[in-house]
Design an enzyme around this catalytic site. Structure first.
Site, PDB file in Angstrom:
ATOM      1  N   CYS A   6     -26.897 -14.137  16.301  1.00  0.00           N
ATOM      2  CA  CYS A   6     -25.494 -14.133  15.904  1.00  0.00           C
ATOM      3  C   CYS A   6     -24.684 -14.276  17.184  1.00  0.00           C
ATOM      4  O   CYS A   6     -25.185 -13.985  18.268  1.00  0.00           O
ATOM      5  CB  CYS A   6     -25.112 -12.845  15.178  1.00  0.00           C
ATOM      6  SG  CYS A   6     -23.491 -12.950  14.373  1.00  0.00           S
ATOM      7  N   CYS A  40     -18.306 -14.239  14.613  1.00  0.00           N
ATOM      8  CA  CYS A  40     -19.714 -14.655  14.545  1.00  0.00           C
ATOM      9  C   CYS A  40     -19.922 -16.124  14.879  1.00  0.00           C
ATOM     10  O   CYS A  40     -21.049 -16.627  14.816  1.00  0.00           O
ATOM     11  CB  CYS A  40     -20.275 -14.364  13.158  1.00  0.00           C
ATOM     12  SG  CYS A  40     -20.092 -12.628  12.701  1.00  0.00           S
ATOM     13  N   LYS A  90     -26.045 -10.509   3.071  1.00  0.00           N
ATOM     14  CA  LYS A  90     -25.415  -9.560   3.978  1.00  0.00           C
ATOM     15  C   LYS A  90     -23.964  -9.356   3.549  1.00  0.00           C
ATOM     16  O   LYS A  90     -23.180 -10.307   3.490  1.00  0.00           O
ATOM     17  CB  LYS A  90     -25.474 -10.089   5.418  1.00  0.00           C
ATOM     18  CG  LYS A  90     -24.774  -9.183   6.416  1.00  0.00           C
ATOM     19  CD  LYS A  90     -24.969  -9.671   7.833  1.00  0.00           C
ATOM     20  CE  LYS A  90     -24.196  -8.816   8.804  1.00  0.00           C
ATOM     21  NZ  LYS A  90     -24.318  -9.316  10.183  1.00  0.00           N
ATOM     22  N   ARG A  95     -21.043  -1.564  15.491  1.00  0.00           N
ATOM     23  CA  ARG A  95     -20.079  -2.337  16.288  1.00  0.00           C
ATOM     24  C   ARG A  95     -19.693  -1.600  17.565  1.00  0.00           C
ATOM     25  O   ARG A  95     -19.347  -2.231  18.557  1.00  0.00           O
ATOM     26  CB  ARG A  95     -18.881  -2.722  15.432  1.00  0.00           C
ATOM     27  CG  ARG A  95     -19.312  -3.733  14.367  1.00  0.00           C
ATOM     28  CD  ARG A  95     -18.177  -4.224  13.505  1.00  0.00           C
ATOM     29  NE  ARG A  95     -18.713  -5.031  12.401  1.00  0.00           N
ATOM     30  CZ  ARG A  95     -17.998  -5.443  11.374  1.00  0.00           C
ATOM     31  NH1 ARG A  95     -16.712  -5.144  11.303  1.00  0.00           N
ATOM     32  NH2 ARG A  95     -18.554  -6.169  10.424  1.00  0.00           N
ATOM     33  N   ARG A 141     -14.797  -9.945   8.694  1.00  0.00           N
ATOM     34  CA  ARG A 141     -15.877 -10.892   8.426  1.00  0.00           C
ATOM     35  C   ARG A 141     -15.972 -11.268   6.945  1.00  0.00           C
ATOM     36  O   ARG A 141     -16.978 -11.746   6.477  1.00  0.00           O
ATOM     37  CB  ARG A 141     -17.210 -10.289   8.868  1.00  0.00           C
ATOM     38  CG  ARG A 141     -17.252  -9.788  10.300  1.00  0.00           C
ATOM     39  CD  ARG A 141     -18.639  -9.946  10.891  1.00  0.00           C
ATOM     40  NE  ARG A 141     -18.924  -9.091  12.035  1.00  0.00           N
ATOM     41  CZ  ARG A 141     -18.358  -9.182  13.235  1.00  0.00           C
ATOM     42  NH1 ARG A 141     -17.411 -10.086  13.451  1.00  0.00           N
ATOM     43  NH2 ARG A 141     -18.709  -8.370  14.212  1.00  0.00           N
ATOM     44  N   LYS A 152     -28.739  -6.421   2.974  1.00  0.00           N
ATOM     45  CA  LYS A 152     -28.135  -5.531   3.965  1.00  0.00           C
ATOM     46  C   LYS A 152     -26.692  -5.243   3.600  1.00  0.00           C
ATOM     47  O   LYS A 152     -25.982  -6.204   3.295  1.00  0.00           O
ATOM     48  CB  LYS A 152     -28.211  -6.227   5.330  1.00  0.00           C
ATOM     49  CG  LYS A 152     -27.465  -5.518   6.430  1.00  0.00           C
ATOM     50  CD  LYS A 152     -27.494  -6.347   7.676  1.00  0.00           C
ATOM     51  CE  LYS A 152     -26.647  -5.644   8.717  1.00  0.00           C
ATOM     52  NZ  LYS A 152     -26.455  -6.443   9.893  1.00  0.00           N
ATOM     53  N   SER A 164     -26.371   1.047  10.403  1.00  0.00           N
ATOM     54  CA  SER A 164     -25.893   2.117  11.281  1.00  0.00           C
ATOM     55  C   SER A 164     -25.137   3.216  10.543  1.00  0.00           C
ATOM     56  O   SER A 164     -25.335   4.401  10.803  1.00  0.00           O
ATOM     57  CB  SER A 164     -25.017   1.509  12.376  1.00  0.00           C
ATOM     58  OG  SER A 164     -23.960   0.756  11.812  1.00  0.00           O
TER      59      SER A 164
END
Ligand code: PBG
Length: 324
Positions: free
Chosen positions: A120, A130, A195, A205, A217, A248, A274
């Site tokens: 990415c 991205c 995703k 991040r 995004r 994800k 995360s």
């Protein structure tokens, strides 16, 4: 089939009975451990929102890889934070970029550990998007060539699997074509196929310093409300040549994992991201949840939903539990 003739509690009475009838088995073979590499030497900077996760310089990362391998975990997934960012993300595809150096070092120092590299541009662009920007928007087609270059340069450094996470249309085909043309037709693509545009990436991040400087995004990642569209994304990535597809995040998208398992027969990965990790750590730190128990429960749930492999920051903790 009815009470009192049948009593479902009979098979739950002892641990040995429960072992015999257990349907889902989480094993160390299922785990992939993500690692963050930064410039410098002897750097081991804790990520505040992800206790137990560090930004590691190449030398420290190699040590971590040795430990990962010793625990029996089959694979690591590498993310890089470059020395400098620019508006075309050139650190991502530089032959001597941070991830390329990390891959070479791990390959030299650790035998038989699978090295997967994230593809990415967001960690490498000054604007944190991205891909390339045109008129304030991510330019899909112009970005494809840079993603393919990134995957190729990581492969040339020795990566075993390439994992595009950018969500541009057509990137799996572009990467497959470039890899094939350059002698890497054997290299598998693990596509972040479904995703979502998720708030659960917040702590990542911080760790990867990849927060977009403006906007978000949502123009390329999936709307959390959609699952038909997720199936279309997965189908397209398979048609373009993906070898492994991914859903994800994991925990808030177990239905998407289960549906993908039913609709496709490719190996399926789930990324427990995360924010999922941070929630458990934060609650456990306050004594509100039992950390080990919840960690294992979540992983087994992701497997039960249908994932064949799980990318998780808890991989080492889980491996320790599973290894007894
Ligand atoms: C993009 C990428 C992201 C994650 C993995 N790859 C962040 C994003 O899309 O903003 C998130 C992983 C996590 O939250 O653990 N390079």
């Amino acid at each position: 089939m009815y009470f009192p003739k049948y009593r479902l509690r009979r098979l739950r009475r002892t641990e040995n009975l429960r072992r015999l009838v257990r349907e889902t088995r989480l094993v160390v073979d299922d785990l992939i451990y993500p690692l963050f590499v930064v410039p410098g030497r002897s750097v081991r900077t804790p990520v505040p929102s992800m206790p137990g996760v560090f930004q590691l310089s190449v030398d420290e990362l190699a040590k971590e890889a040795v430990e990962t391998k010793a625990l029996g975990i089959p694979a690591v997934l590498l993310f890089g934070i470059p020395e400098a960012k620019d508006d075309v993300g050139s650190g991502a595809y530089h032959p001597d970029g941070i991830v390329q150096r990390a891959v070479r070092e791990v390959k030299e120092k650790v035998r038989d550990l699978l090295v997967i590299t994230d593809v990415c541009l967001c960690e490498y662009t000054s604007h944190g998007h991205c891909g390339l920007l045109k008129g304030g928007e991510v330019d899909n087609d112009a970005t494809l060539e840079l993603l393919a270059r990134t995957a190729l340069s990581q492969a040339q450094a020795g990566a075993d699997v390439t994992a595009p996470s950018d969500m541009m249309d057509g990137r799996v085909a572009a990467i497959r074509e470039t890899l094939d043309r350059n002698g890497f037709s054997h290299l598998p693509i693990m596509a972040y196929a479904a995703k979502y545009a998720s708030g659960f990436y917040g702590p990542f991040r911080d760790a990867a310093q990849s927060t977009p400087q403006f906007g978000d995004r949502r123009s390329h990642q999936l709307d959390p409300a959609n699952s038909d569209e997720a199936m279309r994304e997965i189908r397209l990535d398979i048609e373009e040549g993906a070898d492994i597809v991914m859903v994800k995040p994991a925990l808030a998208y177990l239905d998407v994992i289960a549906r993908a398992r039913m609709e496709f027969d490719l190996p399926l990965a789930a990324y427990s991201v995360s924010g999922e990790y941070a929630m458990i750590k934060a609650a456990a730190a306050r004594g509100w949840l039992e950390e080990e128990r919840i960690t294992m429960e979540v992983l087994v749930a992701i497997k039960r939903a249908g994932a064949d492999m799980i990318i998780t920051y808890s991989a080492k903790d889980a491996a320790r539990v599973l290894n007894g």
